[in-house]
Design a protein around this motif. Sequence first.
Motif, short mmCIF file in Angstrom:
data_model
loop_
_atom_site.label_atom_id
_atom_site.label_comp_id
_atom_site.label_asym_id
_atom_site.label_seq_id
_atom_site.Cartn_x
_atom_site.Cartn_y
_atom_site.Cartn_z
N ALA A 232 65.09 41.08 -1.87
CA ALA A 232 64.89 39.73 -1.32
C ALA A 232 65.45 39.64 0.10
O ALA A 232 64.83 39.03 0.98
N GLY B 154 60.45 30.26 -3.42
CA GLY B 154 60.18 30.82 -4.74
C GLY B 154 60.41 29.82 -5.85
O GLY B 154 59.62 29.73 -6.80
N LYS C 215 57.58 27.22 -5.80
CA LYS C 215 56.34 27.81 -6.32
C LYS C 215 56.39 27.93 -7.85
O LYS C 215 55.44 27.59 -8.55
N GLU C 216 57.49 28.39 -8.37
CA GLU C 216 57.64 28.55 -9.82
C GLU C 216 57.64 27.20 -10.52
O GLU C 216 57.01 27.04 -11.57
#
Length: 84
Positions: free
Chosen positions: A15, A33, A36-37
């Motif tokens: 990352a 992230g 988005k999740e």
Amino acid sequence: MKINLEIEDALFDEARMAAIQHRSTLRELVERGLRKELASLNQKTRVPIDLSKFVVTGSKLPEERSWEEIRDLAYGMEADDVHG
């Protein structure tokens, strides 16, 4: 808000390198992230069920009844109790 996270060393390194390569920060990468999740989890995508694949087994079908008889049976009443 500041928090502490424990993640695998290899995931952290990957990352951190991705953030550097994309001229970003680890914080921005984690926030993107998470967003988005969460968006993915909030989408209500359902797979249609093909009912033709379900098979009913048994020796005979239940007898046909009127709506009034079904209602009386559901409420535990005999037809004579309600209809005289």
